[in-house]
Design an enzyme around this catalytic site. Sequence first.
Site, PDB file in Angstrom:
ATOM      1  N   SER A 188       0.810  -1.223   0.000  1.00 18.06           N
ATOM      2  CA  SER A 188       0.000   0.000   0.000  1.00 18.06           C
ATOM      3  C   SER A 188       0.843   1.272   0.000  1.00 18.06           C
ATOM      4  CB  SER A 188      -0.944   0.012   1.207  1.00 18.06           C
ATOM      5  OG  SER A 188      -0.227   0.206   2.408  1.00 18.06           O
ATOM      6  N   LYS A 224       1.053   4.515   6.757  1.00 17.33           N
ATOM      7  CA  LYS A 224       0.438   5.319   5.704  1.00 17.33           C
ATOM      8  C   LYS A 224       1.053   6.716   5.716  1.00 17.33           C
ATOM      9  CE  LYS A 224      -2.603   1.971   5.031  1.00 17.33           C
ATOM     10  NZ  LYS A 224      -2.567   1.108   3.825  1.00 17.33           N
TER      11      LYS A 224
END
Length: 216
Positions: A72, A115
């Site tokens: 991701s 993230k």
Amino acid sequence: MQSTDERSSPTNVASEVPAPAAPASATSESPSTDHSFRNEIRVWTRDLLIAIGLALIIIVFLYQPVKVEGTSMAPLLSDQERIFINKFVYRFEPIDRGDVVVFWYPLDRSKSFIKRVVGLPGETVEIRQGLVYVNGKSMPEPYVPPQYEDMSDFGPVRVPRDSYFVMGDHRISSNDSRVFGPVASRYIYGRAVFAYWPVDHFGSLSTTATTEAKTK
């Protein structure tokens, strides 16, 4: 060194010290030289052990090694990549836009996610055809390659106080704030700072792309 000077003088050798005694004089200095060499080795060993100990303390208490699972955050981070995170940086400075942070997954606090911070507390985040808008202004994201963009729409949503809107750079393959909402600051416990494995990824994670994100 005085005995050496004496042995180098022909007068002293002839009148005070018999010639056969010269080897004995040289032998008498050897233990002192060996002792000095051993002391030097001990000092170097002590300094080396202190340096290693301090490095271990810094790594254990300030930095934490973590393994990235998933893609991701590609292309910045790859699956199974090993990195260091700074666990204390946010005690001294605020979380900033563009920071790559590690936090407890809000829906299952036994898991950690990594993230990038996109929206700050109080800001409004919206996505239109893959472009991120913060407070109505388009935000440049040079760290997201075109092939990783997600062209769908999202929001707008207002980021609550003491919370952050986070997203993965690989937008089409990221479970992030678009799914589980903004992340409370109390769940964020570190910032990614350095990659050490694999070797070809060795180096700081303070990339040019991240800097550009902060100074949008």
